[in-house]
Structure formats: structure tokens, C-alpha cells
Design a protein around this motif. Structure first.
Motif, PDB file in Angstrom:
ATOM      1  N   HIS A  58      46.025 -30.612 -18.437  1.00 19.73           N
ATOM      2  CA  HIS A  58      46.517 -31.190 -17.195  1.00 19.73           C
ATOM      3  C   HIS A  58      45.948 -30.387 -16.021  1.00 19.73           C
ATOM      4  O   HIS A  58      45.739 -29.175 -16.107  1.00 19.73           O
ATOM      5  N   ASP A 117      48.884 -32.830 -11.141  1.00 27.35           N
ATOM      6  CA  ASP A 117      49.694 -33.951 -11.620  1.00 27.35           C
ATOM      7  C   ASP A 117      48.942 -34.863 -12.588  1.00 27.35           C
ATOM      8  O   ASP A 117      49.480 -35.901 -12.991  1.00 27.35           O
ATOM      9  N   PHE A 118      47.740 -34.514 -12.930  1.00 26.35           N
ATOM     10  CA  PHE A 118      46.936 -35.353 -13.815  1.00 26.35           C
ATOM     11  C   PHE A 118      46.981 -34.789 -15.235  1.00 26.35           C
ATOM     12  O   PHE A 118      46.554 -33.666 -15.492  1.00 26.35           O
ATOM     13  N   TYR A 119      47.531 -35.580 -16.175  1.00 21.60           N
ATOM     14  CA  TYR A 119      47.647 -35.196 -17.579  1.00 21.60           C
ATOM     15  C   TYR A 119      46.767 -36.142 -18.415  1.00 21.60           C
ATOM     16  O   TYR A 119      46.738 -37.358 -18.165  1.00 21.60           O
ATOM     17  N   TYR A 120      46.117 -35.586 -19.414  1.00 24.41           N
ATOM     18  CA  TYR A 120      45.302 -36.440 -20.278  1.00 24.41           C
ATOM     19  C   TYR A 120      45.211 -35.848 -21.682  1.00 24.41           C
ATOM     20  O   TYR A 120      45.406 -34.646 -21.890  1.00 24.41           O
ATOM     21  N   PHE A 124      45.818 -41.224 -20.265  1.00 24.48           N
ATOM     22  CA  PHE A 124      45.756 -40.572 -18.964  1.00 24.48           C
ATOM     23  C   PHE A 124      47.035 -40.900 -18.178  1.00 24.48           C
ATOM     24  O   PHE A 124      47.476 -42.059 -18.150  1.00 24.48           O
ATOM     25  N   TRP A 141      49.120 -40.081 -14.340  1.00 29.32           N
ATOM     26  CA  TRP A 141      49.084 -39.506 -12.999  1.00 29.32           C
ATOM     27  C   TRP A 141      50.165 -40.149 -12.142  1.00 29.32           C
ATOM     28  O   TRP A 141      50.119 -41.352 -11.862  1.00 29.32           O
TER      29      TRP A 141
END
Length: 374
Positions: free
Chosen positions: A107, A110-113, A216, A218
Motif C-alpha cells: 500500500h 490510501d492506495f492498496y493493491y 486495487f 483506493w
């Protein structure tokens, strides 16, 4: 397990001119028939490093299956009159391969993948089965994988009268300009199933399967996708039935059963002006010569398919709480299945079963959904 393969038939016997009903056995009792057995060996390892940045799963396997039941018809002389065991535990096959899975998740603010890829390779081989001089050509030979395709080696389309005049004898159909030529493998001047059938392509069972899943997230938005594919696999567009007879299908014969013709068969068919055509001459009359299982109708079965794709949005809980409408979770999404397929032959589903038995292709689907939790 002890099982009797025992068929009873009604018979009539004449005594003094009067018929009397009787019973008789049509074949012998099998007392030694048993279950098939499987022995499996596996060794594997799991590894996760750097707080999930890299995960590895590896599995190596070998499986041996023996005592597979097979029919013995044709394996005994006719003088026995059918009085022999109809089945026996004579088959043996092994399967070996590996599976590798690689994972990555991370991550950034705030972006998780997360991304997971897998590849699995497996090859089977027939080790033992009933074989005799009468074993049909379309059965898998000992030492070959299940589903191995056998057929004639096509060497082109007839282009000249000289080629027709010097062609080997072919027992079915007619040979005219624009029809398929076959190689006389054993040089006897004839095209026969016993002398000229060879291995063509790979097995109809893919040796390699792979996938890639992605997710993904966000700020409430989510996108997920699953790709799947296979490789080292072949299939034929014509049909070979379980009893060994060969026939055209709608993919190889124009105007099959009085129906329409696939556009590609018409567009690139042989004519005197189009001698470099991909497909034989057009004809409304069935020609058995062009129906043989051969390398001409062999298709590379490799494919890659976008199996699932979904995009959604989940309303933040603080907004639901501020609205005070009694909802704890609200998510809306759009999704699709079988959206894209990359394959060499685009006119039929590469995941189809045996083509001549009919197969309804997997459909492309779209959906919109709303999930609400109170």
C-alpha cells in the motif's frame, strides 16, 4: 472388491417339438476385478518475505494410478465365443508436474493493491493398457499422453492435374483441384489409417495452465480482475467420434447439413484465381477426403481470457452514520465475465470440450449490483 460381470440371456430349447424357456450365461464370471488405486507424492514450500511484499508457494507432485478398468473386447480369439472376462484391471497412467504461485501486496498512502500469479504444468503418460494388432488408431498409445491427437499429415491443396494423376490412393471421397493432399508416410501408394496416421500437435488436455488475479483499492473504490489461460494444447476443427469415424463439422464444411457457411470458409476458399487459399474449394456436396483428421484442421489451443472484471464503490461509513438512515454498508458495482479472449482461432471457444459432440460456448455477461447491509 470382488465383482461378477455376468450377463444372463433368455433362450428357448426344443424337447419333443415343444419349446421350453431357459437361461444361459453370455460370458464368464470375473472374480478378480478390483478398484483402481492411486499413489501420490508431493513436496512443497511456502515462503513470505518483507511483510507480504513477496510470497512464494511451490508444489512438486507425482501421481501413479494403476489397476484401471478396461474393456477386453477384441483381446481374445473368436473361438472363445465371448466366454471371457469383459473387463480387467489392466490400465496404468502417471501424472507429474509442478505449481508455482507468486504473490505481492503493498500500500502507498490510501492506495492498496495485491497481485497473485500462478502457473501449473502437468504431463500425464499412459504406462499400460490393452493393446493388440486390432487396437484402433484413435486410441492413445502406451508412452503417450491422454488426448494425444493422431491424424494424417496434410501437405497442401491439389494445384495441378499432374498432382492428381500421381496422388496416392485415398479410400474416401473424391480428389479434385482445391482438395487436401496427404503425405504417404509409409510409401505404399495408399493413404490408410494403419500406415499413415501420425502424431499431430499436442494433446487436447493442456499441459500448462496459468492465471493472474489483481485487486486495487483506493478511498472506497475497488477494481479486481482475473485472467486465465492455457498453453501446450491442440484441438482439431473436424470431428473424430468415439468409434473412430471422422467427419466434417460446421467449422470445416461449408453449408453443413444445408445450413449457412462460416464466412472464413467462403472468403479464403480455393479457386483457380486464389490458389494460395487457406481452405479447400467450396462445395455443397460432402467430400470425405477433406473430412479426415489431419494437420490441416489442427488449431493451436493456447489462449488468454479475462475471466472476471469488477469495479465498485463502497460509501464510507462516516457518511452513512451522518445520514442516520440505519445502513451500515452500501456498495454499488458493475461486473463482467468472459470479456476478452485472445486465441489463434477466434470462431469457437478455446475451452470447449470435444468439438464434434457439440459445445455451447461460455457467454459474455454484464451485471450491475447493489449490496446493502442494515
Amino acid at each position: 472388491m470382488h465383482r461378477s460381470i455376468f450377463k444372463v440371456e433368455k433362450n428357448a430349447y426344443i424337447f419333443g417339438g415343444v419349446p421350453y424357456a431357459g437361461l444361459g450365461a453370455s460370458n464368464s464370471i470375473t472374480s478378480s476385478l478390483t478398484w483402481s488405486t492411486t499413489r501420490s507424492y508431493n513436496i512443497g514450500a511456502d515462503l513470505t518475505m518483507w511483510n507480504g511484499l513477496l510470497g512464494v508457494e511451490f508444489d512438486l507432485f507425482y501421481k501413479l494410478t494403476k489397476d484401471i478398468q478396461e474393456s477386453r473386447s477384441g483381446g481374445f480369439p473368436p473361438s472363445l465365443g465371448g466366454n471371457y472376462a469383459q473387463k480387467g484391471n489392466t490400465g496404468k497412467i502417471d501424472n507429474r508436474g509442478f505449481e508455482l504461485v507468486l504473490k505481492h501486496q503493498n500500500h502507498v498512502n490510501d492506495f492498496y493493491y495485491s497481485i497473485t500469479g500462478s502457473v501449473a504444468w502437468a504431463r500425464n503418460k499412459v504406462l499400460s493398457r490393452i493393446e493388440s494388432e486390432s487396437t484402433p488408431w484413435y486410441r492413445t498409445n502406451i508412452g503417450e499422453p491422454l488426448g494425444q491427437i493422431y491424424g494424417y499429415k496434410a501437405i497442401g491443396l491439389y494445384q495441378t492435374q499432374e498432382q492428381l494423376d500421381n496422388r496416392p490412393f485415398v479410400g474416401n471421397g473424391v480428389q479434385r483441384l482445391g482438395d487436401i493432399m496427404y503425405e504417404d508416410i509409409n510409401g505404399d501408394g495408399k493413404i490408410t489409417q494403419d500406415g499413415d496416421k501420425v502424431k499431430i500437435g499436442h494433446s487436447t488436455l493442456p499441459e500448462l495452465n496459468y492465471s493472474l488475479s489483481m485487486d486495487f483499492n483506493w478511498k472506497g473504490f475497488n477494481l479486481s480482475a482475473l485472467w486465465q489461460g492455457a498453453a501446450i494444447v491442440s484441438y482439431t476443427l473436424n470431428g473424430t467420434y468415439n468409434h473412430g469415424s471422422m467427419d466434417n463439422t460446421v467449422y470445416t464444411r461449408p453449408f453443413y447439413s444445408g445450413g449457412n457457411a462460416p464466412y472464413y470458409l467462403v472468403e479464403d476458399s480455393w479457386t483457380p484465381e486464389n490458389t494460395s487459399a487457406r481452405y479447400p474449394r467450396l462445395s455443397a456436396i460432402h467430400n470425405g477426403n477433406n473430412a479426415y483428421t489431419s494437420s490441416w484442421w489442427l488449431v493451436n489451443g493456447n489462449f488468454l481470457r479475462l475471466k472476471n472484471l469488477q469495479f465498485g464503490y463502497t460509501i464510507p461509513k462516516k457518511i452513512l452514520a451522518k445520514a442516520n438512515i440505519g445502513l451500515s454498508n452500501v456498495r454499488v458495482y458493475v461486473a463482467g465475465t468472459n470479456l476478452f479472449t485472445f486465441t489463434e482461432f477466434k470462431y469457437c471457444d478455446p475451452e470447449m470440450a470435444i468439438i464434434n459432440n457439440g459445445y455451447y460456448p461460455q457467454q459474455k455477461n454484464y451485471s450491475v449490483g447493489l449490496n446493502i447491509t442494515f
